[in-house]
Scaffold this motif. Structure first.
Motif, PDB file in Angstrom:
ATOM      1  N   LEU A  93       3.270 -12.425  24.699  1.00 31.22           N
ATOM      2  CA  LEU A  93       3.426 -13.770  24.143  1.00 31.22           C
ATOM      3  C   LEU A  93       3.745 -14.839  25.196  1.00 31.22           C
ATOM      4  O   LEU A  93       3.120 -15.912  25.185  1.00 31.22           O
ATOM      5  CB  LEU A  93       4.513 -13.770  23.063  1.00 31.22           C
ATOM      6  CG  LEU A  93       4.051 -13.806  21.610  1.00 31.22           C
ATOM      7  CD1 LEU A  93       5.261 -13.673  20.676  1.00 31.22           C
ATOM      8  CD2 LEU A  93       3.281 -15.073  21.301  1.00 31.22           C
ATOM      9  N   PRO A  94       4.700 -14.617  26.105  1.00 33.82           N
ATOM     10  CA  PRO A  94       4.994 -15.673  27.086  1.00 33.82           C
ATOM     11  C   PRO A  94       3.784 -16.057  27.927  1.00 33.82           C
ATOM     12  O   PRO A  94       3.575 -17.244  28.221  1.00 33.82           O
ATOM     13  CB  PRO A  94       6.101 -15.045  27.945  1.00 33.82           C
ATOM     14  CG  PRO A  94       6.747 -14.035  27.064  1.00 33.82           C
ATOM     15  CD  PRO A  94       5.630 -13.475  26.232  1.00 33.82           C
ATOM     16  N   ALA A  95       2.965 -15.075  28.299  1.00 35.11           N
ATOM     17  CA  ALA A  95       1.783 -15.367  29.109  1.00 35.11           C
ATOM     18  C   ALA A  95       0.745 -16.150  28.312  1.00 35.11           C
ATOM     19  O   ALA A  95       0.134 -17.096  28.819  1.00 35.11           O
ATOM     20  CB  ALA A  95       1.175 -14.070  29.636  1.00 35.11           C
ATOM     21  N   ARG A 140       1.266 -18.067  25.581  1.00 34.81           N
ATOM     22  CA  ARG A 140       1.762 -19.421  25.318  1.00 34.81           C
ATOM     23  C   ARG A 140       1.794 -20.246  26.598  1.00 34.81           C
ATOM     24  O   ARG A 140       1.437 -21.431  26.593  1.00 34.81           O
ATOM     25  CB  ARG A 140       3.172 -19.360  24.699  1.00 34.81           C
ATOM     26  CG  ARG A 140       3.688 -20.736  24.274  1.00 34.81           C
ATOM     27  CD  ARG A 140       2.851 -21.277  23.145  1.00 34.81           C
ATOM     28  NE  ARG A 140       3.034 -22.704  22.912  1.00 34.81           N
ATOM     29  CZ  ARG A 140       2.405 -23.681  23.557  1.00 34.81           C
ATOM     30  NH1 ARG A 140       1.546 -23.400  24.514  1.00 34.81           N
ATOM     31  NH2 ARG A 140       2.606 -24.931  23.244  1.00 34.81           N
ATOM     32  N   GLY A 141       2.204 -19.641  27.697  1.00 29.68           N
ATOM     33  CA  GLY A 141       2.277 -20.360  28.948  1.00 29.68           C
ATOM     34  C   GLY A 141       0.922 -20.824  29.446  1.00 29.68           C
ATOM     35  O   GLY A 141       0.802 -21.907  30.031  1.00 29.68           O
ATOM     36  N   SER A 156      11.075 -14.998  19.281  1.00 31.05           N
ATOM     37  CA  SER A 156      10.744 -15.015  20.709  1.00 31.05           C
ATOM     38  C   SER A 156      10.763 -16.419  21.287  1.00 31.05           C
ATOM     39  O   SER A 156      10.929 -16.601  22.499  1.00 31.05           O
ATOM     40  CB  SER A 156       9.358 -14.396  20.934  1.00 31.05           C
ATOM     41  OG  SER A 156       8.323 -15.303  20.546  1.00 31.05           O
ATOM     42  N   HIS A 187       8.137 -18.339  21.408  1.00 30.37           N
ATOM     43  CA  HIS A 187       6.868 -18.580  22.093  1.00 30.37           C
ATOM     44  C   HIS A 187       5.708 -18.862  21.132  1.00 30.37           C
ATOM     45  O   HIS A 187       4.550 -18.669  21.505  1.00 30.37           O
ATOM     46  CB  HIS A 187       6.519 -17.387  22.988  1.00 30.37           C
ATOM     47  CG  HIS A 187       7.456 -17.197  24.131  1.00 30.37           C
ATOM     48  ND1 HIS A 187       7.591 -18.119  25.155  1.00 30.37           N
ATOM     49  CD2 HIS A 187       8.342 -16.202  24.395  1.00 30.37           C
ATOM     50  CE1 HIS A 187       8.492 -17.688  26.012  1.00 30.37           C
ATOM     51  NE2 HIS A 187       8.974 -16.539  25.583  1.00 30.37           N
ATOM     52  N   THR A 188       6.012 -19.327  19.942  1.00 30.09           N
ATOM     53  CA  THR A 188       4.941 -19.728  19.038  1.00 30.09           C
ATOM     54  C   THR A 188       5.326 -21.013  18.329  1.00 30.09           C
ATOM     55  O   THR A 188       6.513 -21.319  18.170  1.00 30.09           O
ATOM     56  CB  THR A 188       4.586 -18.634  18.021  1.00 30.09           C
ATOM     57  OG1 THR A 188       3.361 -18.973  17.367  1.00 30.09           O
ATOM     58  CG2 THR A 188       5.682 -18.473  16.966  1.00 30.09           C
TER      59      THR A 188
END
Length: 263
Positions: A72-74, A76-77, A115, A117-118
């Motif tokens: 998720l972080p990748a 979203r980033g 998280s 991240h969304t």
């Protein structure tokens, strides 16, 4: 005047102006998903939908959740600040790629929400009311919008039933109710469009109403005319950014048609 919904932290307002174009990310692994993100950033779309049911399908539920949260972080980033991420776990009960229990769906979506991240999550409103309520409560706490969805891949319910589906999704806490149904003849498409207009006239907020397949393509490009706040479209070829539902058109074609058909 119809109420609108702003995606927190983004300059995206659903229910205002031209409908948003949402592009699905359907990759089976992180490399493919990030390739699709790169393509989507060049498309006329500000919301990307990550279909996590299509991601790492070979894994069991526990491993799958861990891999999604790790990625998720990748994902979203890579999108940057101008775009919003919608995370969707479409279950096999509604045309998705994973068989998921009510508890499993709630656990995954609540973990994604927690998280940070969304921006939006999708929850199938045909699931148990308690599951939907838990997801909505978790999303409210974190400032995440909820798309409450219903899919029928066999037919198009009656107009009154479609209207009630959208209204009941909003009562259940969905910020953006969504229905996607399958037409068997042109009158089915008309029923979907008529139901969308009736719900838009309520003025309670944005919704998404889609008639799937080639026959229903008009509902995707004339969304604004009939009160729908967003539509789904693809980028790249079938291998790079394939459709997540029948009848999705290329994002640039949809953008052009939305502009041509603006009321």
């Amino acid at each position: 005047m119809t109420a609108t919904v702003r995606v927190p932290g983004r300059s995206i307002v659903l229910g205002e102006g031209r409908p948003e174009i949402i592009v699905p990310l359907t990759g089976a692994d992180i490399t493919r998903v990030l390739e699709q993100v790169e393509l989507a950033l060049e498309a006329p779309a500000r919301i990307l939908e990550w279909r996590i049911d299509l991601y790492r399908q070979e894994l069991d539920a526990v491993q799958h959740r861990a891999e999604v949260l790790a990625a998720l972080p990748a994902v979203r980033g890579a999108m940057g600040e101008k775009h919003a991420l919608l995370v969707t776990l479409r279950t096999s009960a509604e045309g998705g790629a994973r068989e998921v229990s009510d508890q499993g769906l709630a656990e995954m979506l609540e973990a994604v929400i927690a998280s940070g991240h969304t921006d939006l999550v999708d929850v199938e409103t045909s699931r148990g009311a308690e599951v939907v309520a838990h997801v909505v409560a978790a999303a409210r706490e974190q400032g995440v919008l909820v798309v409450g969805s219903f899919h029928d891949f066999d037919a198009t319910p009656g107009e009154d039933e479609l209207v009630e589906l959208l209204r009941s999704q909003r009562r259940a806490g969905a910020d953006v109710p969504k229905i996607a149904v399958t037409p068997r003849h042109a009158n089915d498409v008309l029923r979907l469009l008529a139901a969308s207009l009736r719900v838009a006239a309520d003025g309670d907020g944005p919704h998404i109403a889609i008639s799937m397949g080639t026959l229903g393509a008009v509902s995707r490009v004339a969304a604004e005319v009939f009160g729908s706040a967003a539509t789904f479209a693809t980028v790249g070829d079938a291998a790079q950014g394939g459709a997540s539902a029948p009848g999705q058109l290329a994002a640039r074609d949809v953008e052009r048609m939305l502009e041509l058909l603006r009321p």
